[in-house]
Design a protein around this motif. Structure first.
Motif, mmCIF file in Angstrom:
data_model
loop_
_atom_site.group_PDB
_atom_site.id
_atom_site.type_symbol
_atom_site.label_atom_id
_atom_site.label_comp_id
_atom_site.label_asym_id
_atom_site.label_seq_id
_atom_site.Cartn_x
_atom_site.Cartn_y
_atom_site.Cartn_z
ATOM 1 N N SER A 1 0.548 -0.977 -0.173
ATOM 2 C CA SER A 1 -0.300 0.155 -0.535
ATOM 3 C C SER A 1 0.683 1.372 0.246
ATOM 4 O O SER A 1 0.531 2.646 -0.732
ATOM 5 C CB SER A 1 -0.381 -0.380 1.606
ATOM 6 O OG SER A 1 -1.336 -1.659 1.218
ATOM 7 N N SER B 1 1.311 2.958 3.082
ATOM 8 C CA SER B 1 1.118 3.988 3.210
ATOM 9 C C SER B 1 0.373 3.045 4.513
ATOM 10 O O SER B 1 -0.453 2.016 4.234
ATOM 11 C CB SER B 1 0.728 5.119 3.290
ATOM 12 O OG SER B 1 -0.977 4.808 3.091
ATOM 13 N N THR C 1 -1.830 4.384 6.229
ATOM 14 C CA THR C 1 -3.205 4.683 6.515
ATOM 15 C C THR C 1 -3.880 3.785 4.968
ATOM 16 O O THR C 1 -5.076 3.151 5.109
ATOM 17 C CB THR C 1 -3.499 5.694 5.723
ATOM 18 O OG1 THR C 1 -3.256 7.082 6.638
ATOM 19 C CG2 THR C 1 -4.885 6.874 5.027
ATOM 20 N N ARG C 2 -3.604 3.422 3.907
ATOM 21 C CA ARG C 2 -3.854 2.715 3.224
ATOM 22 C C ARG C 2 -3.845 0.792 3.471
ATOM 23 O O ARG C 2 -4.697 0.359 3.217
ATOM 24 C CB ARG C 2 -3.470 3.048 1.467
ATOM 25 C CG ARG C 2 -3.307 4.270 1.256
ATOM 26 C CD ARG C 2 -3.044 4.564 -0.454
ATOM 27 N NE ARG C 2 -1.626 4.251 -0.296
ATOM 28 C CZ ARG C 2 -0.839 5.751 -0.474
ATOM 29 N NH1 ARG C 2 -2.081 7.304 -0.213
ATOM 30 N NH2 ARG C 2 0.292 5.309 -0.448
ATOM 31 N N GLN D 1 -6.931 0.881 5.578
ATOM 32 C CA GLN D 1 -8.296 0.641 4.733
ATOM 33 C C GLN D 1 -8.540 -0.933 3.779
ATOM 34 O O GLN D 1 -8.873 -1.172 4.086
ATOM 35 C CB GLN D 1 -8.149 1.626 3.868
ATOM 36 C CG GLN D 1 -8.317 3.236 4.597
ATOM 37 C CD GLN D 1 -7.938 4.490 3.691
ATOM 38 O OE1 GLN D 1 -7.554 3.698 2.463
ATOM 39 N NE2 GLN D 1 -8.312 5.396 3.310
ATOM 40 N N GLN D 2 -7.282 -1.325 3.613
ATOM 41 C CA GLN D 2 -7.711 -2.644 2.688
ATOM 42 C C GLN D 2 -7.544 -3.547 3.612
ATOM 43 O O GLN D 2 -7.672 -4.510 3.620
ATOM 44 C CB GLN D 2 -5.957 -2.585 2.099
ATOM 45 C CG GLN D 2 -5.937 -1.598 1.207
ATOM 46 C CD GLN D 2 -6.636 -2.140 -0.264
ATOM 47 O OE1 GLN D 2 -7.013 -3.178 -0.163
ATOM 48 N NE2 GLN D 2 -6.981 -1.190 -0.497
ATOM 49 N N GLN E 1 -6.539 2.709 11.873
ATOM 50 C CA GLN E 1 -4.593 2.531 11.347
ATOM 51 C C GLN E 1 -3.591 2.618 12.623
ATOM 52 O O GLN E 1 -2.954 2.605 12.377
ATOM 53 C CB GLN E 1 -4.986 4.228 11.373
ATOM 54 C CG GLN E 1 -3.404 4.837 10.796
ATOM 55 C CD GLN E 1 -3.535 6.312 9.976
ATOM 56 O OE1 GLN E 1 -3.984 7.135 9.666
ATOM 57 N NE2 GLN E 1 -1.882 7.073 10.222
ATOM 58 N N ARG F 1 4.665 8.371 2.681
ATOM 59 C CA ARG F 1 5.095 7.031 2.271
ATOM 60 C C ARG F 1 5.403 6.377 3.248
ATOM 61 O O ARG F 1 6.531 7.354 3.815
ATOM 62 C CB ARG F 1 5.643 7.609 0.632
ATOM 63 C CG ARG F 1 4.774 7.540 -0.493
ATOM 64 C CD ARG F 1 5.464 6.934 -2.087
ATOM 65 N NE ARG F 1 5.482 5.972 -2.002
ATOM 66 C CZ ARG F 1 5.551 4.397 -1.955
ATOM 67 N NH1 ARG F 1 4.123 4.763 -2.531
ATOM 68 N NH2 ARG F 1 5.711 3.547 -2.117
#
Length: 298
Positions: free
Chosen positions: A16, A18, A20-21, A24-25, A30, A55
């Motif tokens: 991802s 990051s 954060t991503r 979410q995935q 977080q 990043r």
């Protein structure tokens, strides 16, 4: 101690880019992802990521752990599938050359998905050498590779099953004569078997002068470069068979090259075995070629 759940989170952060991503995935908070990565770094005593703006970039130690994580998670998946009996399930990562993915795989992969919907098949494309390396590094479970890939001259811990015998063509601009061939080869990245065959053909045709390679990312672009008169190319017949209209290029037989189904030695999960069976059932019956193999012509 390394646990598989934390390694899976580690891999998702890499994919991802990051926290954060990745959260979410994975459907997690977080703060939970951040804590798990920090705990992993503390337990190993090294920093795994460098935080750059938004990043997450791997450190050298993170890159080293990534290779082990790939292997450990792959082995865990293999063990899980094997213990569930002969019913294919779980994730199956298949690599393929661009030409094979376009010309050979759509129908058999649709059949495989229809008959084994519980298998999560992930398809990616790359050059033959990179595909073989990804199988050895546990990044792929199986791959379809033009054999042998460039610079492979030693036995490797791989199981090889021949699937397709691809007729190769040399494409040249329509308006050129034998002595007027361009000195540029259009092809994929270094590591592509067909590109290496083209480079060897160019060395025969033009002598020891280095071949200029126009590196492109699709067969559409490669054929367009040939049609424009700026290059020659090596292309499987199956790719041209996909074209609805006649192409403004000339072609001549160059030989044949075998596409192998490649797995790590001894790797035979039910999902891989069933996929191979579906591909073999859909493969055309080999017919003798009236010209030598590609590797014998160079």
């Amino acid at each position: 101690m390394l646990d598989l759940a934390t390694l899976a989170i580690f891999q998702q952060v890499i994919a991802s880019g990051s926290i954060t991503r990745a959260a979410q995935q994975l459907g997690r908070a977080q703060s939970n992802i951040t804590t798990r990565i920090q705990q992993l770094e503390e337990s190993l005593g090294v920093a795994l990521f460098v935080r750059e703006a938004r990043r997450m970039v791997l450190t050298p130690e993170g890159q080293q752990l990534q290779r082990y994580a790939d292997q450990l998670l792959t082995l865990a998946e293999e063990a899980t599938q094997s213990l569930r009996g002969q019913q294919p399930s779980g994730r199956l990562r298949l690599g393929s050359m661009e030409s094979t993915a376009a010309a050979r795989l759509p129908l058999p992969l649709a059949t495989f998905h229809r008959t084994h919907p519980q298998v999560q098949l992930e398809l990616s494309t790359a050059a033959s050498l990179q595909l073989m390396e990804q199988v050895l590094d546990h990044q792929l479970d199986a791959a379809l590779v033009a054999w042998p890939p460039p610079d492979v001259d030693a036995p490797l811990p791989l199981d090889l099953v021949p699937l397709y015998e691809e007729s190769l063509l040399l494409l040249r601009p329509a308006q050129t004569e034998e002595g007027e061939l361009p000195r540029t080869l259009a092809g994929f990245s270094d590591g592509c078997t067909y590109r290496r065959i083209g480079e060897q053909w160019m060395a025969q045709a033009h002598g020891p002068a280095p071949t200029r390679v126009l590196q492109l990312s699709s067969y559409h672009a490669i054929v367009a470069a040939v049609a424009a008169g700026s290059a020659v190319a090596v292309v499987p017949q199956t790719v041209l068979d996909l074209q609805r209209d006649a192409l403004p290029v000339r072609s001549e037989p160059l030989g044949a090259c075998t596409t192998m189904f490649v797995t790590r030695q001894g790797y035979a999960t039910p999902a891989v075995q069933q996929l191979l069976a579906v591909l073999q059932a859909a493969a055309p019956t080999p017919t003798p070629t009236p010209f030598p193999t590609a590797m014998e012509t160079v």
